[in-house]
Design a protein around this motif. Structure first.
Motif, PDB file in Angstrom:
ATOM      1  N   UNK A 166      -2.597  -2.339   0.810  1.00 29.50           N
ATOM      2  CA  UNK A 166      -2.386  -1.951  -0.586  1.00 29.50           C
ATOM      3  C   UNK A 166      -3.494  -1.026  -1.066  1.00 29.50           C
ATOM      4  N   UNK A 167      -4.732  -1.221  -0.557  1.00 28.54           N
ATOM      5  CA  UNK A 167      -5.811  -0.304  -0.892  1.00 28.54           C
ATOM      6  C   UNK A 167      -5.498   1.096  -0.359  1.00 28.54           C
ATOM      7  N   UNK A 168      -4.915   1.147   0.847  1.00 22.91           N
ATOM      8  CA  UNK A 168      -4.514   2.441   1.406  1.00 22.91           C
ATOM      9  C   UNK A 168      -3.454   3.130   0.567  1.00 22.91           C
ATOM     10  N   UNK A 169      -2.505   2.353  -0.001  1.00 26.21           N
ATOM     11  CA  UNK A 169      -1.456   2.967  -0.821  1.00 26.21           C
ATOM     12  C   UNK A 169      -2.035   3.561  -2.106  1.00 26.21           C
ATOM     13  N   UNK A 170      -3.071   2.907  -2.663  1.00 27.39           N
ATOM     14  CA  UNK A 170      -3.706   3.445  -3.870  1.00 27.39           C
ATOM     15  C   UNK A 170      -4.321   4.810  -3.575  1.00 27.39           C
ATOM     16  N   UNK A 171      -5.127   4.862  -2.518  1.00 25.56           N
ATOM     17  CA  UNK A 171      -5.791   6.122  -2.162  1.00 25.56           C
ATOM     18  C   UNK A 171      -4.765   7.156  -1.731  1.00 25.56           C
ATOM     19  N   UNK A 172      -3.764   6.714  -0.944  1.00 24.89           N
ATOM     20  CA  UNK A 172      -2.740   7.639  -0.470  1.00 24.89           C
ATOM     21  C   UNK A 172      -1.946   8.273  -1.590  1.00 24.89           C
TER      22      UNK A 172
END
Length: 514
Positions: free
Chosen positions: A121-127
């Motif tokens: 989910x952290x990756x989706x925020x940055x992505x």
């Protein structure tokens, strides 16, 4: 490594990472960077004079086979994209058992299993922010291709022998997942005729249930035979399929025009039945006032509507990863059994599902702004109902079901409508960034909530989860009523021109008053 482990049930834990695997990891990272380099347009004039093409012809074009093909491809792409984070819930039980992680299934573990969804989910925020920038820089179609290649590269997660490498690859997977959905909405908004744009985007955005059904079916059929790792490895064929689908995904003609690529824009417009007309009165020239910078989303004339988007996106994140995450345990605390709680949540989703078609009609045919206000307002009221009723609501099941429908089903409808709205209210040069902003902020709430799980904080009460979602949703409804922009069946350039016109008028009024 994966195939050799067939005799041990495809368990790779404890297996050392050999030289070929380490070389492969380096090649994957290098391949992603080379792919990005290869997708950067080599010849375009970003600030060349915009040709006076009448883009309204694109909005006036009838729905034809090319539009239908695009919508089918987009629906398939949405399904593939949503399958990635959905897979997390199905790999965690097997991953927990193989690595001995701490979870409700193994409370004696030391390393929390929640690190995997937290990284994702952290990756989706940055992505969401990175791909939003890429969509406005290298193009919408190129950004989708890069996300597909990312899915292929991260499928190697199925062969990772260590838990830490699974966490890392899940983060990389999240980057592509978070970025692709806003880009697809951007392409649809800039290609579908205005009178059909709203309801079509909302319906396609509601395709989450299809991804869940497909993922759960694959898990039931394959995991007992090939272990949880097969669900990661499926990322390779689905990523290749997405690249093949890209043959039917056009570059946005509006994006091409703002980059000075006029001939390419003409070809795309002809493909979708748009007439190529030169018109000095076209409002596409309003794009000349727009800067290619994220900061402009927070400057006039977009700062007020951006504040409403942020509030609503935060509310979506808090409800999705707060109220929804803890409602099963909270229902059990009210006295319901686990099975009863699961059935109630399923039934609440089924009760609301037919309303998806009503919401799509309301957004596309009635009012986009008022649809958002009603959805966010009713969600806030339902959550406040839980906050005031507390555990006593368990004694009144009709009321309980009535309150559950909005935060369980309705929030997915809010996500679909917000995604469509974000790509309509911002100009072409900022459209992907604006869409990425809405998607990124909505995931930020998930980072906070899942972070609490990683830290082993106790489950919050129904009062806490209700209030944390109700406050931003209620404030968002008020902000939308004050600053919202009506986009229903309107040309995108008209929406931008109106925002600049209203801002200029207000600035003149303030100057005269002072």
């Amino acid at each position: 490594m994966y195939l050799k482990a067939s005799e041990t049930g495809y368990r790779l834990v404890g297996m050392p990472m050999d030289i070929p695997m380490m070389i492969g990891m380096v090649l994957i990272v290098a391949g992603l960077l080379l792919t990005l380099y290869g997708l950067i347009p080599k010849s375009e004039s970003q600030r060349s004079e915009i040709m006076n093409l009448k883009v309204r012809a694109l909005d006036d074009a009838p729905i034809r086979s090319s539009h239908v093909a695009l919508l089918l491809v987009m629906a398939a792409a949405v399904t593939i994209d949503v399958m990635k984070p959905t897979t997390l819930s199905f790999v965690l039980p097997g991953m927990t058992e193989e690595y001995g992680l701490k979870s409700p299934l193994n409370p004696d573990g030391t390393v929390p299993a929640a690190l995997v969804p937290f990284a994702g989910i952290l990756g989706t925020v940055i992505g969401s922010f990175v791909w939003g920038w890429l969509g406005d820089t290298i193009g919408r179609r190129a950004s989708i291709l890069l996300a597909a290649v990312t899915f292929i590269g991260t499928s190697i997660c199925g062969s990772m022998p260590t838990y830490s490498m699974n966490v890392f690859m899940c983060f990389i997977m999240g980057l592509g997942v978070g970025g692709m959905l806003p880009i697809m909405y951007t392409i649809m908004a800039e290609t579908i005729p205005a009178r059909h744009r709203g309801w079509i985007m909302v319906l396609i955005g509601g395709d989450v249930i299809g991804a869940y059904i497909l993922t759960s079916w694959l898990a039931a059929e394959l995991v007992p035979i090939y272990s949880w790792r097969i669900l990661w490895l499926i990322g390779l064929p689905t990523g290749v399929f997405l690249i093949l689908l890209n043959n039917w995904i056009p570059e946005s003609p509006r994006y091409l025009l703002t980059r000075g690529r006029h001939e390419e824009a003409k070809k795309v417009m002809q493909r979708y039945g748009a007439k190529i007309i030169e018109d000095e009165s076209t409002k596409l020239n309003v794009e000349e006032n727009v800067q290619d910078r994220l900061i402009q989303l927070f400057q006039p004339p977009f700062h007020k509507i951006t504040s409403a988007v942020i509030l609503l996106a935060l509310g979506v994140g808090f409800v999705s990863f707060g109220f929804q995450l803890w409602i099963p345990s909270n229902l059990q605390n009210m006295g319901f059994t686990e099975a009863e709680a699961n059935y109630m949540l399923r039934d609440s989703a089924l009760i609301g599902f037919p309303l998806n078609f009503l919401i799509a009609w309301m957004y596309g045919r009635w009012s986009s702004k008022n649809t958002l206000i009603l959805l966010s307002g009713f969600t806030a009221l339902s959550l406040l109902g839980f906050a005031f009723a507390g555990s006593a609501v368990a004694d009144n099941q009709p009321l309980l079901y009535a309150l559950l429908v909005m935060p369980i089903w309705g929030i997915s409808s809010v996500v679909a409508v917000l995604s469509a709205y974000c790509v309509e209210i911002y100009p072409t040069r900022l459209r992907s960034r604006g869409s990425g902003l809405g998607a990124g902020i909505s995931k930020a709430g998930g980072v906070i909530v899942i972070g609490l799980v990683v830290l082993s904080v106790a489950s919050p009460s129904i009062l806490g989860t209700s209030l944390i979602g109700a406050v931003p949703m209620g404030l968002a409804a008020i902000a939308l009523a004050m600053f919202g922009v009506e986009t229903q069946q309107r040309q995108l350039e008209d929406i931008t021109a109106e925002q600049y016109g209203n801002w200029s008028f207000q600035a003149v009024e303030q100057k005269q008053t002072s």
